[in-house]
Scaffold this motif. Structure first.
Motif, PDB file in Angstrom:
ATOM      1  N   ASP A 164       6.543  55.295  -1.832  1.00  0.00           N
ATOM      2  CA  ASP A 164       5.546  54.639  -0.975  1.00  0.00           C
ATOM      3  C   ASP A 164       5.332  55.435   0.308  1.00  0.00           C
ATOM      4  OD1 ASP A 164       5.161  52.588  -2.754  1.00  0.00           O
ATOM      5  OD2 ASP A 164       6.327  51.099  -1.629  1.00  0.00           O
ATOM      6  N   HIS A 165       6.421  55.871   0.917  1.00  0.00           N
ATOM      7  CA  HIS A 165       6.352  56.578   2.195  1.00  0.00           C
ATOM      8  C   HIS A 165       5.586  57.897   2.045  1.00  0.00           C
ATOM      9  CE1 HIS A 165       7.609  56.792   6.328  1.00  0.00           C
ATOM     10  NE2 HIS A 165       8.251  57.936   6.172  1.00  0.00           N
ATOM     11  N   LEU A 166       5.851  58.610   0.956  1.00  0.00           N
ATOM     12  CA  LEU A 166       5.176  59.883   0.730  1.00  0.00           C
ATOM     13  C   LEU A 166       3.697  59.678   0.387  1.00  0.00           C
ATOM     14  CD1 LEU A 166       7.953  61.726  -1.308  1.00  0.00           C
ATOM     15  CD2 LEU A 166       7.241  62.229   1.048  1.00  0.00           C
ATOM     16  N   ALA A 404       1.703  45.007   0.265  1.00  0.00           N
ATOM     17  CA  ALA A 404       0.969  43.763   0.069  1.00  0.00           C
ATOM     18  C   ALA A 404       0.430  43.674  -1.355  1.00  0.00           C
ATOM     19  CB  ALA A 404      -0.182  43.666   1.066  1.00  0.00           C
ATOM     20  N   ILE A 405      -0.100  44.795  -1.871  1.00  0.00           N
ATOM     21  CA  ILE A 405      -0.602  44.824  -3.245  1.00  0.00           C
ATOM     22  C   ILE A 405       0.534  44.563  -4.233  1.00  0.00           C
ATOM     23  CG2 ILE A 405      -1.583  46.331  -5.012  1.00  0.00           C
ATOM     24  CD1 ILE A 405      -3.182  47.701  -2.760  1.00  0.00           C
ATOM     25  N   GLU A 406       1.688  45.207  -3.980  1.00  0.00           N
ATOM     26  CA  GLU A 406       2.844  45.011  -4.863  1.00  0.00           C
ATOM     27  C   GLU A 406       3.326  43.570  -4.821  1.00  0.00           C
ATOM     28  OE1 GLU A 406       7.405  46.735  -5.501  1.00  0.00           O
ATOM     29  OE2 GLU A 406       6.087  47.631  -4.001  1.00  0.00           O
ATOM     30  N   SER A 407       3.320  42.987  -3.633  1.00  0.00           N
ATOM     31  CA  SER A 407       3.767  41.594  -3.492  1.00  0.00           C
ATOM     32  C   SER A 407       2.826  40.657  -4.243  1.00  0.00           C
ATOM     33  CB  SER A 407       3.822  41.215  -2.012  1.00  0.00           C
ATOM     34  OG  SER A 407       4.202  39.875  -1.847  1.00  0.00           O
ATOM     35  N   SER A 409       0.993  41.455  -6.793  1.00  0.00           N
ATOM     36  CA  SER A 409       1.197  41.701  -8.231  1.00  0.00           C
ATOM     37  C   SER A 409       2.424  40.974  -8.742  1.00  0.00           C
ATOM     38  CB  SER A 409       1.315  43.196  -8.479  1.00  0.00           C
ATOM     39  OG  SER A 409       1.620  43.466  -9.835  1.00  0.00           O
ATOM     40  N   ASN A 410       3.504  40.993  -7.956  1.00  0.00           N
ATOM     41  CA  ASN A 410       4.743  40.324  -8.373  1.00  0.00           C
ATOM     42  C   ASN A 410       4.542  38.805  -8.457  1.00  0.00           C
ATOM     43  OD1 ASN A 410       6.097  42.755  -8.532  1.00  0.00           O
ATOM     44  ND2 ASN A 410       6.941  42.613  -6.459  1.00  0.00           N
ATOM     45  N   ARG A 411       3.776  38.275  -7.507  1.00  0.00           N
ATOM     46  CA  ARG A 411       3.525  36.819  -7.510  1.00  0.00           C
ATOM     47  C   ARG A 411       2.705  36.402  -8.731  1.00  0.00           C
ATOM     48  NH1 ARG A 411       3.146  37.154  -1.732  1.00  0.00           N
ATOM     49  NH2 ARG A 411       0.900  37.526  -1.889  1.00  0.00           N
ATOM     50  N   SER A 412       1.709  37.256  -9.066  1.00  0.00           N
ATOM     51  CA  SER A 412       0.859  36.906 -10.206  1.00  0.00           C
ATOM     52  C   SER A 412       1.641  37.010 -11.524  1.00  0.00           C
ATOM     53  CB  SER A 412      -0.369  37.821 -10.256  1.00  0.00           C
ATOM     54  OG  SER A 412       0.020  39.180 -10.463  1.00  0.00           O
TER      55      SER A 412
END
Length: 415
Positions: A164-166, A404-407, A409-412
């Motif tokens: 993510d950082h890169l 935020a996108i990953e979060s 996605s995990n919730r869905s």
């Protein structure tokens, strides 16, 4: 043995080293100031003489061969720590210091690499059985410093955060073309492709390329990722972004200017490069003889003065520099623990001597990042002064957007 004890005694200003020789005589050395402690046993009566000439290499080989063992309660990291916290060469007399300085200069000269040797030396390490690396790396086979938001993060969390950082620093836009120099097993290239960019990956390890291509194909990203079995010096082209992770350590003494010349050549005028490398905060030096002979032939960790001298000569802008001081210590800590937990599996792939060698390698590097002069540097370099946003907030903004996108996605997925 007495001669070796006399040599070690003034060197061991911190901590304590106890040696039990082949005749079962016990020598207590150091103890003048607090520090790490280790107890070791020699099983070879000639070992003290060998250690006096080349203590690091001969000591490592003795441990690998079982001629030097650790007494109960001592870990290999304890032994390495005793020597790491006590700075400077072991030899104490003016003549011996002069000889050590000459030897270091000779080693630097020998470490200057040519292209053919560099390929062979890189393959020495990275063409090992991939199953070995699966024993201690994360599932993505990320074999470089992770990014720990907390020392308690798992290795998987920290490696995902590193990617993510890169990616955040690359500030990718759909349709961009990216060059990755030294691609490992493909995790970063996959993330770049998933961000909507096309990436060409240079790697001199056929073993790694084979695995990376399989991973890319499994995700259906073949049209966005191309692996090229070439050294960076053999390649030509221009790209919006360049990224190089864990590669500059393999360039070799005397070749940093040529490395950055290639980076400059391959950048578009408005593009920039993200360079992630181990560095040292001390003046230029040499690679330790154990690592040079057994682990990374030709490898060399540059001093920051060497890196910035090379960017200056190539008229490159260093638009951002971030120093990761302890992240590689945490990474190596987790790698070493996993390797030791899978010792029998590693032994089945190779042998006991290899396991001891690998444990010493991981442990020595771990201690080096905790107590020595090494750290990790991430640079953004460009041909033009305005190629990178003028404040670095874009990095944090991009990371938060990905999180935020990953979060979401995990919730869905859990709904």
């Amino acid at each position: 043995m007495r001669a070796l004890a006399r040599m070690l005694e003034p060197f061991l200003e911190k901590g304590r080293l106890t040696i039990i020789d082949a005749q079962n005589t016990r020598y207590e050395l150091g103890g003048r100031a607090p520090g790490p402690e280790a107890v070791i046993r020699f099983h070879d009566r000639w070992l003290p003489m060998k250690l006096m000439w080349d203590p690091e290499l001969k000591g490592a080989e003795a441990y690998m061969d079982g001629r030097l063992t650790l007494e109960e309660g001592t870990h290999v990291n304890d032994l390495v720590s005793v020597f790491t916290v006590n700075r400077g060469p072991l030899n104490a007399t003016p003549l011996q210091k002069m000889l050590w300085s000459f030897k270091e200069g000779h080693t630097r000269k020998k470490q200057r690499l040519n292209l053919h040797r560099n390929k062979a030396q890189v393959r020495h390490h990275y063409d090992l059985n991939t199953d070995l690396y699966r024993l201690f790396l994360d599932d993505g086979l990320n074999y470089s410093c992770a990014y720990y938001r907390s020392p308690e993060d798992t290795l998987e969390q920290a490696q995902a955060a590193k990617l993510d950082h890169l990616i955040a620093k690359l500030d990718l836009k759909p349709g961009m073309e990216v060059l990755e120099i030294g691609g490992g097993w493909g995790s970063l290239a996959i993330r770049i492709a998933q961000a909507g960019a096309k990436v060409k990956v240079l790697n001199v390890s056929p073993e790694q390329i084979k695995i990376a291509e399989q991973r890319v194909a499994a995700l259906g990203l073949q049209n966005s990722v191309e692996f090229i079995c070439k050294d960076y010096n053999e390649f030509h082209g221009q790209f919006d972004r360049i990224i190089s992770v864990g590669m500059m350590e393999h360039v070799g003494i005397g070749n940093f200017e040529a490395y950055f010349a290639k980076v400059k050549e391959c950048l578009t005028p408005t593009g920039y490069a993200v360079i992630h490398s181990i560095g040292r905060y001390t003046p230029p030096g040499t690679t330790g003889p154990f690592l040079l002979k057994y682990i990374f032939p030709g490898g060399y960790v540059p001093a920051l003065s060497e890196v910035f001298a090379a960017t200056e000569k190539q008229d490159l802008w260093v638009c951002d520099a971030e120093i990761l001081r302890l992240h590689y210590y945490y990474t190596l800590r987790d790698w070493r623990r996993r390797f030791e937990a899978n010792w029998d599996k590693a032994k089945a792939l190779y042998d006991e001597r290899f396991c001891r060698m690998w444990q010493l390698y991981l442990g020595a590097c771990e201690v080096g990042f905790r107590e020595g002069s090494t750290m990790v540097v991430q640079l953004l370099v460009s041909r033009e002064r305005d190629a990178v946003p003028i404040i670095r907030d874009f990095i944090t903004d991009n990371e938060r957007q990905m999180q935020a996108i990953e979060s979401d996605s995990n919730r869905s997925q859990s709904a």
